[in-house]
Each structure stands twice: as structure tokens, then as C-alpha cells.
Design an enzyme around this catalytic site. Structure first.
Site, PDB file in Angstrom:
ATOM      1  N   ASP A 110      35.820  -0.594 -24.254  1.00 16.89           N
ATOM      2  CA  ASP A 110      35.634  -1.851 -23.535  1.00 16.89           C
ATOM      3  C   ASP A 110      34.336  -1.806 -22.722  1.00 16.89           C
ATOM      4  OD1 ASP A 110      35.901  -4.036 -21.758  1.00 16.89           O
ATOM      5  OD2 ASP A 110      38.080  -3.823 -21.729  1.00 16.89           O
ATOM      6  N   ASP A 132      34.540 -12.508 -30.010  1.00 22.92           N
ATOM      7  CA  ASP A 132      35.764 -12.956 -30.695  1.00 22.92           C
ATOM      8  C   ASP A 132      36.152 -14.334 -30.164  1.00 22.92           C
ATOM      9  OD1 ASP A 132      36.246 -10.642 -32.301  1.00 22.92           O
ATOM     10  OD2 ASP A 132      36.898  -9.584 -30.497  1.00 22.92           O
ATOM     11  N   LYS A 136      42.787 -20.366 -30.317  1.00 20.25           N
ATOM     12  CA  LYS A 136      44.003 -21.094 -29.869  1.00 20.25           C
ATOM     13  C   LYS A 136      44.056 -21.132 -28.336  1.00 20.25           C
ATOM     14  CE  LYS A 136      46.736 -19.679 -33.800  1.00 20.25           C
ATOM     15  NZ  LYS A 136      47.429 -18.500 -34.270  1.00 20.25           N
ATOM     16  N   THR A 211      23.357 -10.944 -37.653  1.00 27.04           N
ATOM     17  CA  THR A 211      24.467  -9.989 -37.588  1.00 27.04           C
ATOM     18  C   THR A 211      25.444 -10.286 -38.723  1.00 27.04           C
ATOM     19  OG1 THR A 211      25.913 -11.376 -36.247  1.00 27.04           O
ATOM     20  CG2 THR A 211      24.282 -10.038 -35.066  1.00 27.04           C
ATOM     21  N   ARG A 212      26.378  -9.362 -38.906  1.00 26.21           N
ATOM     22  CA  ARG A 212      27.358  -9.543 -39.973  1.00 26.21           C
ATOM     23  C   ARG A 212      28.212 -10.782 -39.717  1.00 26.21           C
ATOM     24  NH1 ARG A 212      30.921  -4.785 -42.434  1.00 26.21           N
ATOM     25  NH2 ARG A 212      31.897  -4.815 -40.401  1.00 26.21           N
TER      26      ARG A 212
END
Ligand SMILES: C[S@@+](CC[C@H](N)C(=O)[O-])C[C@H]1O[C@@H](n2cnc3c(N)ncnc32)[C@H](O)[C@@H]1O
Length: 232
Positions: A110, A132, A136, A211-212
Site C-alpha cells: 500500500d 482502480d 459501484k 500503460t497497460r
């Protein structure tokens, strides 16, 4: 460490999905055992960067595509990368080893542990590239960009230092902009965002290496947005 600080650490929510994907190759496992301990960012994130002209932190570097290309392009600068996903760390280690880079320090975990160890006003740039999305509403609390996180980034940036945030998820862009721009520290004026047209946030950063996750977003028809906020 103060009781409050300890409590804050204990209460921290895990913000990422997977910690490991498929098994590492023997080569990668070897690098995790040998190279990673040599280039750990903790306990002293800045110890390897004496004399470097700038220091940059990349948060959630994924497979390290952007981090490595930046470090390779700027050998006179120092780079710290944090990523809890072991396969990403292993991939970055392979690249660091192959290119013989000596200006990167990594934290497998982290990023908030790294932020805790950084003094005030020390970094030139912080990248948060495609965090990320947690799309929701009931998962919004897992988003990396939260008020206390913004306060930590503000604290470690030098005055005039930059927070660079990219995302392809509109609800995250709205979320991040609102929180970053309304952040008001006790000292200082917060972050400024210098834009004159939509093109400003649709144009990649100078010297950008994709980036990927960005490649996936483009394949799936989503638009990358690039923001630069300056600590004032
Ligand atoms: C959607 S991926 C993007 C990866 C990479 N930046 C890219 O653009 O390809 C988000 C990354 O953030 C990492 N991440 C999530 N929470 C984190 C945290 N607290 N500290 C550091 N990295 C984190 C995840 O493990 C994941 O690799």
C-alpha cells in the site's frame, strides 16, 4: 508514533482487488528474492536519491510500464513506485534488471506506508495513473482518492510540485476533481488546475508513455483523461 496515527493505520481499508495473479516464473521469483530487497523504498524512501534533480512517486504502477520508461528517460532523477499486486512488482523487477536501472525504489504494498515515511515538501511529482475505478456507489469508499489521501499527497509535494492523475472512468474523474479542487490545507491554498480548453485534459503529458490499463481502456472505446494539479 502517536496513538492517533497508529489507529489510522489499523483502520485503513484495503483498496485494491487482487494481490497475486498467476504464479511467477522462476526468474521472477528469483528477482523478488534477490533484487527487490536491494531496491526497497522502505524504510527510507529517499536514501538512494541524494543528488538527484527530482523525485517522483508513482502510485499503483501496475506492470511498471510508465515508471520504467520515465526512469530510463531521466537517469538524473529518482523514482519511487508502490504496487500491492505481486505480478506487477515482478514484471517491473524484470524490466529494472534487464535495463540495469538504478534510479527506482519499489514498495510492494500500500502506497500509504510510503507516504507515512516521507517528510513534508519533498516530492516533485506524484502520478496516479488509472486508479482502480470501483464503479459501484457502494464501493466508492474503496477509491484511492479520498480526502485524507489528498491531504497526504499535498503534504509530501513541494510547493509547485505536481499531482498527475489519469482516468478513463467519468464518474471517477468527477469524484477526483471535486475532492482535489476543494481540498483546503491549513497552510497553503490547495491545488491549482491550469486549463483553458477541453483539449488540455484530452492531451497526454509531455513525454507520455502509455500503460497497460490505458491500452485496455482504448481497446474498449473509453477516453483517457489527463489532469495536472499544482500544489500552491
Ligand atoms: C487499474 S490498475 C492501473 C495500473 C497502472 N497504473 C496502469 O495504468 O496500467 C490500478 C493499480 O493500483 C494498484 N493499487 C490499488 N490500491 C493501491 C494502494 N493503496 N497503493 C498502491 N497501489 C494501489 C492496484 O494494485 C492496481 O495495480
Amino acid at each position: 508514533m502517536s496513538v492517533d496515527h497508529k489507529q489510522r493505520r489499523l483502520e485503513r481499508r484495503r483498496l485494491w482487488g487482487r494481490a497475486q495473479g498467476r504464479p511467477l516464473s522462476a526468474h521472477q521469483e528469483g528477482l523478488v528474492k534477490t533484487l527487490l530487497p536491494e531496491i526497497l523504498a522502505l524504510p527510507a524512501p529517499l536514501s538512494a536519491f541524494e543528488g538527484k534533480s527530482r523525485v517522483t512517486l508513482e502510485i499503483g504502477f501496475g506492470g511498471g510500464e510508465h515508471l520504467l520508461r520515465q526512469a530510463q528517460a531521466h537517469p538524473d532523477q529518482g523514482y519511487i513506485g508502490a504496487e500491492p499486486f505481486l505480478n506487477g512488482v515482478a514484471k517491473a523487477l524484470s524490466g529494472i534488471d534487464a535495463a540495469g536501472l538504478d534510479n527506482i525504489r519499489l514498495h510492494h504494498g500500500d502506497v500509504r506506508a510510503v507516504l507515512d515515511e516521507l517528510p513534508d515538501n519533498i516530492l516533485d511529482c506524484v502520478y496516479i495513473l488509472y486508479p482502480d475505478p470501483w464503479p459501484k456507489p457502494r464501493h466508492y469508499k474503496r477509491r484511492l482518492i479520498q480526502e485524507d489521501f489528498i491531504a497526504d499527497i499535498y503534504r509530501v509535494l513541494k510547493p509547485g510540485g505536481e499531482l498527475r492523475f489519469a482516468s478513463d472512468i467519468i464518474s471517477y474523474v468527477d469524484w477526483a476533481l471535486a475532492r482535489i479542487l476543494r481540498y483546503r490545507p491549513e497552510s497553503g491554498a490547495g491545488f491549482s488546475w491550469d486549463v483553458s480548453s477541453v483539449q488540455d485534459w484530452l492531451t497526454p503529458y509531455a513525454g507520455w508513455s502509455s500503460t497497460r490499463y490505458e491500452a485496455k481502456a482504448l481497446r474498449e472505446g473509453r477516453t483517457p483523461h489527463y489532469f495536472t494539479f499544482m500544489k500552491t
